[in-house]
Design an enzyme around this catalytic site. Sequence first.
Site, PDB file in Angstrom:
ATOM      1  N   CYS A 136      52.931  27.837  32.313  1.00 44.14           N
ATOM      2  CA  CYS A 136      51.533  27.586  31.934  1.00 44.14           C
ATOM      3  C   CYS A 136      51.306  26.361  31.046  1.00 44.14           C
ATOM      4  CB  CYS A 136      50.973  28.831  31.259  1.00 44.14           C
ATOM      5  SG  CYS A 136      51.361  30.303  32.200  1.00 44.14           S
ATOM      6  N   HIS A 278      45.291  27.501  27.257  1.00 47.38           N
ATOM      7  CA  HIS A 278      45.728  28.283  28.419  1.00 47.38           C
ATOM      8  C   HIS A 278      44.991  29.620  28.418  1.00 47.38           C
ATOM      9  CE1 HIS A 278      47.923  30.326  31.387  1.00 47.38           C
ATOM     10  NE2 HIS A 278      48.644  31.056  30.565  1.00 47.38           N
ATOM     11  N   ASN A 308      44.588  34.864  34.547  1.00 49.96           N
ATOM     12  CA  ASN A 308      45.593  33.862  34.158  1.00 49.96           C
ATOM     13  C   ASN A 308      46.111  33.183  35.433  1.00 49.96           C
ATOM     14  OD1 ASN A 308      47.925  32.483  33.453  1.00 49.96           O
ATOM     15  ND2 ASN A 308      48.748  34.123  32.158  1.00 49.96           N
TER      16      ASN A 308
HETATM   17  N1  ACO Z   1      45.459  49.872  32.165  1.00 51.09           N
HETATM   18  C1  ACO Z   1      45.464  50.898  31.292  1.00 51.09           C
HETATM   19  N2  ACO Z   1      46.423  51.058  30.355  1.00 51.09           N
HETATM   20  C2  ACO Z   1      47.392  50.133  30.307  1.00 51.09           C
HETATM   21  C3  ACO Z   1      47.445  49.049  31.181  1.00 51.09           C
HETATM   22  C4  ACO Z   1      46.426  48.935  32.146  1.00 51.09           C
HETATM   23  N3  ACO Z   1      46.369  47.905  33.027  1.00 51.09           N
HETATM   24  N4  ACO Z   1      48.519  48.284  30.880  1.00 51.09           N
HETATM   25  C5  ACO Z   1      49.118  48.880  29.833  1.00 51.09           C
HETATM   26  N5  ACO Z   1      48.454  50.003  29.498  1.00 51.09           N
HETATM   27  C6  ACO Z   1      48.754  50.947  28.431  1.00 51.09           C
HETATM   28  C7  ACO Z   1      50.197  50.901  28.008  1.00 51.09           C
HETATM   29  O1  ACO Z   1      50.986  51.733  28.825  1.00 51.09           O
HETATM   30  C8  ACO Z   1      50.104  51.404  26.586  1.00 51.09           C
HETATM   31  O2  ACO Z   1      50.046  52.811  26.615  1.00 51.09           O
HETATM   32  P1  ACO Z   1      50.855  53.685  25.552  1.00 51.09           P
HETATM   33  O3  ACO Z   1      50.287  53.280  24.210  1.00 51.09           O
HETATM   34  O4  ACO Z   1      50.566  55.086  25.953  1.00 51.09           O
HETATM   35  O5  ACO Z   1      52.284  53.268  25.694  1.00 51.09           O
HETATM   36  C9  ACO Z   1      48.761  50.899  26.084  1.00 51.09           C
HETATM   37  O6  ACO Z   1      48.009  50.566  27.268  1.00 51.09           O
HETATM   38  C10 ACO Z   1      48.848  49.684  25.196  1.00 51.09           C
HETATM   39  O7  ACO Z   1      49.736  48.748  25.807  1.00 51.09           O
HETATM   40  P2  ACO Z   1      50.046  47.374  25.142  1.00 51.09           P
HETATM   41  O8  ACO Z   1      51.061  46.642  25.990  1.00 51.09           O
HETATM   42  O9  ACO Z   1      50.331  47.537  23.690  1.00 51.09           O
HETATM   43  O10 ACO Z   1      48.632  46.657  25.294  1.00 51.09           O
HETATM   44  P3  ACO Z   1      48.163  45.306  24.682  1.00 51.09           P
HETATM   45  O11 ACO Z   1      46.971  45.504  23.864  1.00 51.09           O
HETATM   46  O12 ACO Z   1      49.308  44.515  24.095  1.00 51.09           O
HETATM   47  O13 ACO Z   1      47.690  44.519  25.987  1.00 51.09           O
HETATM   48  C11 ACO Z   1      48.481  42.800  27.457  1.00 51.09           C
HETATM   49  C12 ACO Z   1      48.611  44.256  27.020  1.00 51.09           C
HETATM   50  C13 ACO Z   1      47.078  42.623  28.004  1.00 51.09           C
HETATM   51  C14 ACO Z   1      49.504  42.533  28.539  1.00 51.09           C
HETATM   52  C15 ACO Z   1      48.696  41.869  26.237  1.00 51.09           C
HETATM   53  O14 ACO Z   1      49.867  42.254  25.564  1.00 51.09           O
HETATM   54  C16 ACO Z   1      48.793  40.429  26.615  1.00 51.09           C
HETATM   55  O15 ACO Z   1      47.853  39.829  27.092  1.00 51.09           O
HETATM   56  N6  ACO Z   1      49.946  39.795  26.355  1.00 51.09           N
HETATM   57  C17 ACO Z   1      50.163  38.375  26.603  1.00 51.09           C
HETATM   58  C18 ACO Z   1      50.436  38.160  28.046  1.00 51.09           C
HETATM   59  C19 ACO Z   1      50.649  36.734  28.357  1.00 51.09           C
HETATM   60  O16 ACO Z   1      50.257  35.848  27.637  1.00 51.09           O
HETATM   61  N7  ACO Z   1      51.296  36.528  29.497  1.00 51.09           N
HETATM   62  C20 ACO Z   1      51.566  35.314  30.123  1.00 51.09           C
HETATM   63  C21 ACO Z   1      51.996  34.147  29.283  1.00 51.09           C
HETATM   64  S1  ACO Z   1      53.008  33.042  30.151  1.00 51.09           S
HETATM   65  C22 ACO Z   1      52.262  32.786  31.587  1.00 51.09           C
HETATM   66  O17 ACO Z   1      51.087  32.766  31.614  1.00 51.09           O
HETATM   67  C23 ACO Z   1      53.049  32.612  32.825  1.00 51.09           C
END
Ligand code: ACO
Length: 351
Positions: A136, A278, A308
């Site tokens: 990215c 990004h 994304n």
């Molecule tokens: N729907 C419902 N619940 C979900 C989902 C979903 N799609 N995905 C995860 N959950 C649940 C999890 O299982 C977890 O449940 P639990 O507490 O019972 O274990 C709960 O939601 C919280 O999960 P987290 O992973 O802590 O959620 P978070 O608030 O961190 O959000 C996310 C997750 C959106 C992936 C976030 O961490 C994020 O955006 N991270 C950065 C991702 C990123 O930047 N990626 C790419 C960068 S590099 C590139 O672009 C190639």
Amino acid sequence: MRLKKLIFSSNRKHKKIGKMKNSKRFVKILGVGSYVPEKVVTNDDLSKIVDTSDEWIRARTGIRERRIAASDQTTSDLCVCAARKAMENASIAVDDIDLILTGTITSDVVLPSTSVFIQTKLGLKNIPCLDYNVACSGLQYGIELARSLIESRRYKNILLVCGDKLSAITDWEDRSTCILFGDGAGAIVLSATENEEENSIIDVVLGANGEHSELIILPAGGSREPASEKTVSERKHFMKMSGRDLFREAVKIMGNCAQEILDRNGMSANDMDFVVTHQANWRIIDAVRERLGVSPEKVCVTIEKYGNTSASSCIIALDSLIKNGKIVRGSKVLTVGFGAGLTWGAAILKF
Ligand code: ACO
């Protein structure tokens, strides 16, 4: 006599070139273009295939929908559509392009590069073609590469394309990743100018840290773990991601990198007309915005419509600002990227 005259005029030409060689060359952004596939996949559509909901996705990421390429559309197809628009906006003939640089993590095939497919589809021949893989941060790395190659007087008109068909490497059974990504491409034509006032690239900062390479990775299909029935059954040909760790790193790294480039140019984020980061998660974008102390109106957010889209996300955002008449001649834009690697980069651009 005729020969003498010819030698004289040719010497004069050489003297002129010699003089130009010593003068600094600058880089102008001639045109920007982007492309997203037609098919819209909403959060409600996804809630029919994995255990998720529109409410969860919007609250945690800001995404409402994303575009997904047709099964017969390749990354180079997306890139070619964006490239044609950029060249049209640049009013440059395809034949005037002398180098293609492509930032992608979803090449059409593992070998050869996606750039050569783009070259052929554009009807170009013989010009050099190069792919690079920084996920990215593709826009910022690409700008630095293009700038160096133009300033060194090796190339004049570079087509920089960033595109990905992330849907091809997304695990559609994994709710923690499949809700995030979309397909798209962006392109920029960068050209040489001797006029400093036309210079578009004020500065670029790049970085990488391989110690965090496992935070987002496609584990199999390379030399480390070649494709086999086992790797396929273990779903190792899809992206694996540690969401929470990446979130933390993205906010920290994009904030640091943006601040570094602003500091070294004696500027503040408020000197910018727009900040384009990004588009990984709305909460990441907003945390970086807060860290830079800039108002929400100056920050471009396209994630709700496209998710994304990897390296193209910053170009799609820039293109939307241009199309809406928000970026005009003289506008200053800070772009910041962050991706798998980990890689990062920031660039201050003047349009
Ligand atoms: N729907 C419902 N619940 C979900 C989902 C979903 N799609 N995905 C995860 N959950 C649940 C999890 O299982 C977890 O449940 P639990 O507490 O019972 O274990 C709960 O939601 C919280 O999960 P987290 O992973 O802590 O959620 P978070 O608030 O961190 O959000 C996310 C997750 C959106 C992936 C976030 O961490 C994020 O955006 N991270 C950065 C991702 C990123 O930047 N990626 C790419 C960068 S590099 C590139 O672009 C190639």
